[in-house]
Enzyme design. Structure first.
Site, mmCIF file in Angstrom:
data_model
loop_
_atom_site.group_PDB
_atom_site.id
_atom_site.type_symbol
_atom_site.label_atom_id
_atom_site.label_comp_id
_atom_site.label_asym_id
_atom_site.label_seq_id
_atom_site.Cartn_x
_atom_site.Cartn_y
_atom_site.Cartn_z
ATOM 1 N N CYS A 113 -27.106 -10.919 -16.229
ATOM 2 C CA CYS A 113 -26.602 -12.096 -15.497
ATOM 3 C C CYS A 113 -27.273 -12.280 -14.144
ATOM 4 O O CYS A 113 -27.183 -13.351 -13.552
ATOM 5 C CB CYS A 113 -25.090 -12.003 -15.330
ATOM 6 S SG CYS A 113 -24.252 -11.794 -16.896
ATOM 7 N N HIS A 252 -22.786 -16.320 -9.702
ATOM 8 C CA HIS A 252 -22.779 -16.152 -11.153
ATOM 9 C C HIS A 252 -21.385 -16.524 -11.667
ATOM 10 O O HIS A 252 -20.376 -16.161 -11.065
ATOM 11 C CB HIS A 252 -23.112 -14.708 -11.526
ATOM 12 C CG HIS A 252 -22.929 -14.453 -12.978
ATOM 13 N ND1 HIS A 252 -23.493 -15.269 -13.927
ATOM 14 C CD2 HIS A 252 -22.224 -13.514 -13.651
ATOM 15 C CE1 HIS A 252 -23.137 -14.828 -15.125
ATOM 16 N NE2 HIS A 252 -22.377 -13.776 -14.987
ATOM 17 N N ASN A 282 -19.471 -18.115 -19.266
ATOM 18 C CA ASN A 282 -20.519 -17.254 -18.707
ATOM 19 C C ASN A 282 -21.768 -17.383 -19.590
ATOM 20 O O ASN A 282 -21.733 -17.021 -20.761
ATOM 21 C CB ASN A 282 -19.980 -15.814 -18.693
ATOM 22 C CG ASN A 282 -20.980 -14.802 -18.182
ATOM 23 O OD1 ASN A 282 -22.159 -15.111 -17.964
ATOM 24 N ND2 ASN A 282 -20.529 -13.581 -17.999
HETATM 25 C C1 LIG Z 1 -12.422 -10.036 -19.298
HETATM 26 C C2 LIG Z 1 -11.345 -10.469 -18.337
HETATM 27 C C3 LIG Z 1 -11.224 -11.977 -18.302
HETATM 28 C C4 LIG Z 1 -10.013 -9.913 -18.813
HETATM 29 O O1 LIG Z 1 -8.990 -10.268 -17.891
HETATM 30 P P1 LIG Z 1 -7.973 -9.145 -17.384
HETATM 31 O O2 LIG Z 1 -7.013 -9.809 -16.497
HETATM 32 O O3 LIG Z 1 -8.798 -8.032 -16.794
HETATM 33 O O4 LIG Z 1 -7.271 -8.733 -18.703
HETATM 34 P P2 LIG Z 1 -7.171 -7.273 -19.377
HETATM 35 O O5 LIG Z 1 -8.478 -6.896 -19.966
HETATM 36 O O6 LIG Z 1 -6.561 -6.342 -18.388
HETATM 37 O O7 LIG Z 1 -6.163 -7.585 -20.521
HETATM 38 C C5 LIG Z 1 -4.814 -7.963 -20.258
HETATM 39 C C6 LIG Z 1 -4.108 -8.231 -21.564
HETATM 40 O O8 LIG Z 1 -4.615 -9.438 -22.143
HETATM 41 C C7 LIG Z 1 -5.009 -9.191 -23.474
HETATM 42 N N1 LIG Z 1 -6.139 -10.053 -23.803
HETATM 43 C C8 LIG Z 1 -7.467 -9.804 -23.685
HETATM 44 N N2 LIG Z 1 -8.160 -10.867 -24.065
HETATM 45 C C9 LIG Z 1 -7.282 -11.818 -24.421
HETATM 46 C C10 LIG Z 1 -7.392 -13.133 -24.906
HETATM 47 N N3 LIG Z 1 -8.589 -13.719 -25.088
HETATM 48 N N4 LIG Z 1 -6.275 -13.823 -25.155
HETATM 49 C C11 LIG Z 1 -5.059 -13.280 -24.972
HETATM 50 N N5 LIG Z 1 -4.891 -12.028 -24.525
HETATM 51 C C12 LIG Z 1 -5.987 -11.309 -24.253
HETATM 52 C C13 LIG Z 1 -5.368 -7.732 -23.507
HETATM 53 O O9 LIG Z 1 -5.289 -7.212 -24.825
HETATM 54 C C14 LIG Z 1 -4.319 -7.153 -22.606
HETATM 55 O O10 LIG Z 1 -3.120 -7.026 -23.326
HETATM 56 P P3 LIG Z 1 -2.162 -5.764 -23.114
HETATM 57 O O11 LIG Z 1 -1.741 -5.848 -21.666
HETATM 58 O O12 LIG Z 1 -1.074 -6.004 -24.078
HETATM 59 O O13 LIG Z 1 -3.017 -4.563 -23.394
HETATM 60 C C15 LIG Z 1 -11.646 -9.921 -16.913
HETATM 61 O O14 LIG Z 1 -11.434 -8.538 -16.888
HETATM 62 C C16 LIG Z 1 -13.056 -10.189 -16.446
HETATM 63 O O15 LIG Z 1 -13.459 -11.312 -16.266
HETATM 64 N N6 LIG Z 1 -13.803 -9.111 -16.207
HETATM 65 C C17 LIG Z 1 -15.141 -9.174 -15.643
HETATM 66 C C18 LIG Z 1 -16.093 -9.833 -16.530
HETATM 67 C C19 LIG Z 1 -17.439 -9.689 -15.978
HETATM 68 O O16 LIG Z 1 -17.629 -9.617 -14.796
HETATM 69 N N7 LIG Z 1 -18.394 -9.638 -16.855
HETATM 70 C C20 LIG Z 1 -19.667 -9.167 -16.545
HETATM 71 C C21 LIG Z 1 -20.378 -9.759 -15.467
HETATM 72 S S1 LIG Z 1 -21.610 -10.720 -16.142
#
Ligand SMILES: CC(C)(COP(=O)(O)OP(=O)(O)OC[C@H]1O[C@@H](n2cnc3c(N)ncnc32)[C@H](O)[C@@H]1OP(=O)(O)O)[C@@H](O)C(=O)NCCC(=O)NCCS
Length: 325
Positions: A113, A252, A282
């Site tokens: 990215c 980004h 993204n």
């Molecule tokens: C991926 C991302 C959106 C997830 O959001 P989050 O708030 O961290 O969510 P979590 O991973 O902690 O998951 C929370 C809950 O939502 C659930 N969940 C994950 N994806 C889901 C979806 N698409 N729909 C519904 N629920 C979802 C998980 O299973 C989890 O459930 P649980 O609490 O019962 O275990 C976030 O972590 C993120 O953007 N991370 C960085 C991404 C990034 O920077 N990428 C690389 C740089 S290029």
């Protein structure tokens, strides 16, 4: 001293739209979850058979036209991508062929990215040293080809697209400062495990879905906020500027919450931040590239403005650059 500046911009987004409602029918997710956790409403996807170079070529043509250059004027083409059409040849060679840019040397950059920012900095060095005059830099991805459409934790995040810029010496404005960084100790936070020399394609890798993006999103989130904030501050300090001088911040576009947290951490007004994450999700190297292009097209960036590009991605790698437009 003459600086290196961006003299042309272009982009191409595939026409096919995949909305959050479409995703609700594919995996156990909801429009509400995706919007509140990421800020994404929809993303663009290629048609079957369409590849990264197809998007890159269209973006490149628009950038060349905007720069009022002929393809033969290009001496360097760099494509930043983690989703090349194939292992080799490089996407940049495919672009060169389509543009008939026969005077250009070509290579791809793998910096996920942060690839577009890395590629701009590399091209800048060739121009500053007088080796080349005009360079084409493209960020292009077909992330849908490496997205696991059964994994709700990642498939809601990614999309396809391309953005391009032409770089050359400029009499006014241009790139004021750059900063690149990396930390390979966290390589396992975001990767595609198979398909390379360590785990070549096999029935085992396919059965175990190892050709798709694997991400530890929660851990990455906090690191992304810290690193993107630091990168922007370091690049601004190198430029002798502060956040107050910034007219347009192009981060980004991984997650709206990451972007908001970065803006807050560095004390930047939200209205200075350019966003296209809601439309495209993204798109890795193409995120900053398309965002820059659209900010210019929408006149959010005007002559003399201070623009900051700030990116972070798998590797881990990051980079920021300060440009006077
Ligand atoms: C991926 C991302 C959106 C997830 O959001 P989050 O708030 O961290 O969510 P979590 O991973 O902690 O998951 C929370 C809950 O939502 C659930 N969940 C994950 N994806 C889901 C979806 N698409 N729909 C519904 N629920 C979802 C998980 O299973 C989890 O459930 P649980 O609490 O019962 O275990 C976030 O972590 C993120 O953007 N991370 C960085 C991404 C990034 O920077 N990428 C690389 C740089 S290029």
């Amino acid at each position: 001293m003459e600086r290196v500046g961006i003299i042309g911009i272009g982009e191409y987004l595939p026409k096919r739209v995949l909305t959050n409602q479409d995703l609700e029918k594919m995996v156990d997710t909801s429009d509400e979850w995706i919007i509140t956790r990421t800020g994404i409403k929809e993303r663009r996807l290629v048609e079957k058979g369409e590849a990264t170079s197809d998007l890159a070529i269209r973006a490149a043509k628009e950038a060349l036209q905007d720069a009022k250059l002929k393809s033969q004027d290009l001496e360097l083409i760099i494509v930043a991508t983690v989703t090349p059409d194939m292992q080799f040849p490089s996407v940049s060679c495919l672009v060169q062929s389509a543009l008939e840019a026969r005077n250009a040397s070509c290579f791809d950059i793998s910096a996920a990215c942060a690839g577009f920012v890395y590629a701009i900095v590399v091209a800048q060095q060739f121009i500053v040293t007088g080796i080349y005059k005009n360079a084409l830099v493209i960020g292009a991805e077909v992330l849908s080809s490496v997205t696991d459409w059964q994994d709700r934790s990642t498939c809601v995040l990614f999309g396809d697209g391309a953005g391009a810029v032409v770089l050359s010496r400029v009499k006014r404005g241009g790139i004021i400062s750059v900063y690149l960084g990396a930390d390979g100790t966290m390589a396992d936070l975001l990767m595609i495990p198979a398909g390379g020399s360590r785990s070549p394609a096999s029935f085992y890798t396919i059965e175990n879905r190892m050709h798709y993006i694997k991400m530890r999103g929660n851990e990455l989130f906090k690191i992304a906020v810290k690193i993107m904030a630091e990168a922007a501050q370091i690049a601004l300090k190198k430029a002798g500027l502060s956040c107050k001088d910034v007219d347009c911040f192009i981060p980004h576009q991984a997650n709206l919450r990451i972007i908001s947290a970065v803006a807050k951490k560095i004390g930047l007004d939200e209205d200075k931040v350019y966003l296209n994450i809601h439309k495209y999700g993204n798109i890795s190297s193409a995120s900053t590239a398309t965002a820059l292009c659209e900010a210019v097209k929408e006149k959010r960036i005007k002559k003399g403005d201070i623009v900051v590009l700030d990116a972070f991605g798998a590797g881990l790698v990051w980079g920021a650059c300060v440009i006077e437009w």
